[in-house]
Write a protein that holds these residues in place. Structure first.
Motif, PDB file in Angstrom:
ATOM      1  N   ARG A  37       2.615   3.964   7.727  1.00 27.33           N
ATOM      2  CA  ARG A  37       3.816   4.764   7.604  1.00 27.33           C
ATOM      3  C   ARG A  37       4.981   3.650   6.976  1.00 27.33           C
ATOM      4  N   ALA A  38       6.062   4.033   6.205  1.00 28.06           N
ATOM      5  CA  ALA A  38       6.890   3.342   5.688  1.00 28.06           C
ATOM      6  C   ALA A  38       7.512   2.426   6.705  1.00 28.06           C
ATOM      7  N   ALA A  39       7.726   2.892   8.020  1.00 33.56           N
ATOM      8  CA  ALA A  39       8.156   2.126   9.051  1.00 33.56           C
ATOM      9  C   ALA A  39       7.375   0.986   9.475  1.00 33.56           C
ATOM     10  N   ASP A  40       5.867   0.929   9.011  1.00 35.80           N
ATOM     11  CA  ASP A  40       5.128   0.138   9.398  1.00 35.80           C
ATOM     12  C   ASP A  40       5.342  -1.426   8.454  1.00 35.80           C
ATOM     13  N   THR A  41       6.265  -1.243   7.497  1.00 31.28           N
ATOM     14  CA  THR A  41       6.714  -2.247   6.586  1.00 31.28           C
ATOM     15  C   THR A  41       7.367  -3.534   7.503  1.00 31.28           C
ATOM     16  N   ALA A  42       6.710  -4.691   7.568  1.00 36.11           N
ATOM     17  CA  ALA A  42       7.128  -5.967   8.286  1.00 36.11           C
ATOM     18  C   ALA A  42       6.345  -6.780   8.054  1.00 36.11           C
ATOM     19  N   SER A  43       6.584  -8.138   8.504  1.00 34.36           N
ATOM     20  CA  SER A  43       5.620  -9.097   8.622  1.00 34.36           C
ATOM     21  C   SER A  43       4.838  -9.174   9.873  1.00 34.36           C
ATOM     22  N   TYR A  44       3.510  -9.384   9.815  1.00 38.38           N
ATOM     23  CA  TYR A  44       2.761  -9.386  10.816  1.00 38.38           C
ATOM     24  C   TYR A  44       2.010 -10.860  10.736  1.00 38.38           C
ATOM     25  N   PHE A  45       2.068 -11.376  12.266  1.00 43.64           N
ATOM     26  CA  PHE A  45       1.469 -12.621  12.613  1.00 43.64           C
ATOM     27  C   PHE A  45       0.357 -12.493  13.685  1.00 43.64           C
ATOM     28  N   CYS A  46      -0.601 -13.364  13.380  1.00 48.72           N
ATOM     29  CA  CYS A  46      -1.696 -13.667  14.348  1.00 48.72           C
ATOM     30  C   CYS A  46      -1.298 -14.711  15.402  1.00 48.72           C
ATOM     31  N   ALA A  47      -1.385 -14.979  16.495  1.00 50.45           N
ATOM     32  CA  ALA A  47      -1.167 -16.054  17.378  1.00 50.45           C
ATOM     33  C   ALA A  47      -2.236 -16.382  18.258  1.00 50.45           C
ATOM     34  N   THR A  48      -2.695 -17.496  18.450  1.00 44.55           N
ATOM     35  CA  THR A  48      -3.701 -18.177  19.264  1.00 44.55           C
ATOM     36  C   THR A  48      -3.101 -18.643  20.573  1.00 44.55           C
ATOM     37  N   ASP A  49      -3.716 -18.619  21.618  1.00 40.30           N
ATOM     38  CA  ASP A  49      -3.344 -19.001  22.690  1.00 40.30           C
ATOM     39  C   ASP A  49      -4.101 -20.018  23.263  1.00 40.30           C
ATOM     40  N   GLU A  50      -3.499 -21.328  23.031  1.00 35.63           N
ATOM     41  CA  GLU A  50      -4.357 -22.467  23.573  1.00 35.63           C
ATOM     42  C   GLU A  50      -3.683 -23.087  24.893  1.00 35.63           C
ATOM     43  N   GLY A  76       1.222 -15.495   8.392  1.00 36.40           N
ATOM     44  CA  GLY A  76       1.504 -14.264   8.305  1.00 36.40           C
ATOM     45  C   GLY A  76       1.207 -13.397   7.174  1.00 36.40           C
ATOM     46  N   THR A  77       1.507 -12.067   7.267  1.00 39.80           N
ATOM     47  CA  THR A  77       1.096 -11.316   6.174  1.00 39.80           C
ATOM     48  C   THR A  77       2.318 -10.409   6.015  1.00 39.80           C
ATOM     49  N   GLN A  78       3.028 -10.318   4.702  1.00 37.76           N
ATOM     50  CA  GLN A  78       4.032  -9.304   4.623  1.00 37.76           C
ATOM     51  C   GLN A  78       3.490  -7.990   4.247  1.00 37.76           C
ATOM     52  N   LEU A  79       3.749  -7.156   4.955  1.00 38.20           N
ATOM     53  CA  LEU A  79       3.066  -5.481   4.620  1.00 38.20           C
ATOM     54  C   LEU A  79       4.201  -4.721   4.157  1.00 38.20           C
ATOM     55  N   THR A  80       3.893  -4.098   2.927  1.00 35.79           N
ATOM     56  CA  THR A  80       5.246  -3.362   2.594  1.00 35.79           C
ATOM     57  C   THR A  80       4.157  -1.757   2.164  1.00 35.79           C
ATOM     58  N   VAL A  81       4.648  -0.784   3.198  1.00 35.08           N
ATOM     59  CA  VAL A  81       4.064   0.645   2.755  1.00 35.08           C
ATOM     60  C   VAL A  81       5.317   1.399   1.991  1.00 35.08           C
ATOM     61  N   ASN A  82       4.699   1.868   0.775  1.00 34.69           N
ATOM     62  CA  ASN A  82       5.569   2.453   0.177  1.00 34.69           C
ATOM     63  C   ASN A  82       5.664   4.157   0.361  1.00 34.69           C
ATOM     64  N   PRO A  83       6.797   4.628   0.388  1.00 31.60           N
ATOM     65  CA  PRO A  83       6.474   5.985   0.533  1.00 31.60           C
ATOM     66  C   PRO A  83       6.108   6.942  -0.386  1.00 31.60           C
ATOM     67  N   ILE A 108       0.823  -1.052  -0.053  1.00 38.32           N
ATOM     68  CA  ILE A 108      -0.028   0.064  -0.182  1.00 38.32           C
ATOM     69  C   ILE A 108       0.787   1.311   0.061  1.00 38.32           C
ATOM     70  N   GLN A 109       0.241   2.345  -0.145  1.00 39.56           N
ATOM     71  CA  GLN A 109       0.947   3.558  -0.092  1.00 39.56           C
ATOM     72  C   GLN A 109       0.803   4.151   1.410  1.00 39.56           C
ATOM     73  N   GLU A 110       1.845   4.983   1.642  1.00 37.88           N
ATOM     74  CA  GLU A 110       1.753   5.704   2.803  1.00 37.88           C
ATOM     75  C   GLU A 110       0.458   6.444   3.121  1.00 37.88           C
ATOM     76  N   GLY A 111       0.035   6.401   4.278  1.00 39.27           N
ATOM     77  CA  GLY A 111      -1.318   7.108   4.660  1.00 39.27           C
ATOM     78  C   GLY A 111      -2.721   6.134   4.414  1.00 39.27           C
ATOM     79  N   GLU A 112      -2.356   5.306   3.533  1.00 39.21           N
ATOM     80  CA  GLU A 112      -3.465   4.340   3.372  1.00 39.21           C
ATOM     81  C   GLU A 112      -3.682   3.434   4.900  1.00 39.21           C
ATOM     82  N   ASN A 113      -4.965   2.693   4.798  1.00 37.40           N
ATOM     83  CA  ASN A 113      -5.054   1.831   5.819  1.00 37.40           C
ATOM     84  C   ASN A 113      -4.728   0.398   5.335  1.00 37.40           C
ATOM     85  N   ALA A 114      -4.616  -0.410   6.178  1.00 33.63           N
ATOM     86  CA  ALA A 114      -4.020  -1.810   5.951  1.00 33.63           C
ATOM     87  C   ALA A 114      -4.918  -2.732   6.796  1.00 33.63           C
ATOM     88  N   THR A 115      -5.528  -3.652   6.206  1.00 36.59           N
ATOM     89  CA  THR A 115      -6.228  -4.636   6.745  1.00 36.59           C
ATOM     90  C   THR A 115      -5.688  -6.188   6.551  1.00 36.59           C
TER      91      THR A 115
END
Lengths: 114, 115
Positions: free
Chosen positions: A80-93, A107-114, A13-20
């Motif tokens: 923000r560009a600094a949000d670029t990372a991999s995002y993981f959900c985790a369930t607690d059993e 996981g989801t690899q999020l890339t935020v372009n400046p 996505i572009q900087e300033g946009e929302n990521a879901t």
């Protein structure tokens, strides 16, 4: 075994946009957590939502949990560009004797372009 | 900065070597974890120590041997590993060893290559 499935696998996505990002799971859980990982580094905890909660906010993060559909979503607003990372959900059993026992989604690899 | 320290950061070993990974924390946390993460995959739980006792072993091969000498230290002893064991090994801690609803604190990991 991995029970969390996330989609999309990659999001650009572009900087300033929302990521879901979405996460689905299969078994009963105590809570669901979201973590962030920069490339080759350790994971950083972002937010925890308990099984009896439906929505939670933390800064630019909003998490929802639907236990009837066994799914969760993570919304990052005003990205923000600094949000670029991999995002993981985790369930607690975990149990009261073993403590938290997290199983991570793919996981989801999020890339935020400046 | 993480308060969970892992050493070494990188390790290259042969299949006949014996090596150890170390994890140290001074937060007073009573649950300690080893996770294994292959490239572009999620972390997979290996072992959990609760109050310095092994509480979960996720059917990990015996060539991986965990040890918790005290409440601040967690080791993972490696012997006769295979090339497919090459991965990022992550240590994590949780504040209490006997409750759920705990967030975990991760170290930066040891990148292991088995030749």
């Amino acid at each position: 075994s991995q029970q969390g499935e996330e989609d999309p696998q990659a999001l650009s996505i572009q900087e300033g946009e929302n990521a879901t990002m979405n996460c689905s799971y299969k078994t009963s859980i105590n809570n669901l957590q979201w973590y962030r990982q920069n490339s080759g580094r350790g994971l950083v905890h972002l937010i925890l939502i308990r099984s009896n909660e439906r929505e939670k906010h933390s800064g630019r993060l909003r998490v929802t949990l639907d236990t009837s559909k066994k799914s969760s979503s993570l919304l990052i607003t005003a990205s923000r560009a600094a949000d670029t990372a991999s995002y993981f959900c985790a369930t607690d059993e975990g149990s009261e004797t073993s403590g938290s026992r997290l199983t991570f989604g793919e996981g989801t690899q999020l890339t935020v372009n400046p | 900065d993480t308060e969970v320290t892992q050493t070494p950061k990188h390790l290259v070993m042969g299949m006949t070597n014996k090596k150890s990974l170390k994890c140290e924390q001074h937060m007073g946390h009573r649950a300690m974890y080893w996770y294994k993460q292959k490239a572009k995959k999620p972390p997979e739980l290996m072992f959990v120590y609760s109050y310095e006792k092994l509480s979960i072993n996720e059917s990990v091969p015996s060539r991986f041997s965990p040890e918790c000498p005290n409440s601040s230290l967690l080791n993972l002893h490696l012997h006769a590993l295979q090339p497919e064991d090459s991965a990022l090994y992550l240590c994590a801690t949780g504040r209490q060893g006997s409750r759920t609803n705990e967030k975990l604190f991760f170290g930066s990991g040891t990148q292991l290559s088995v030749l």
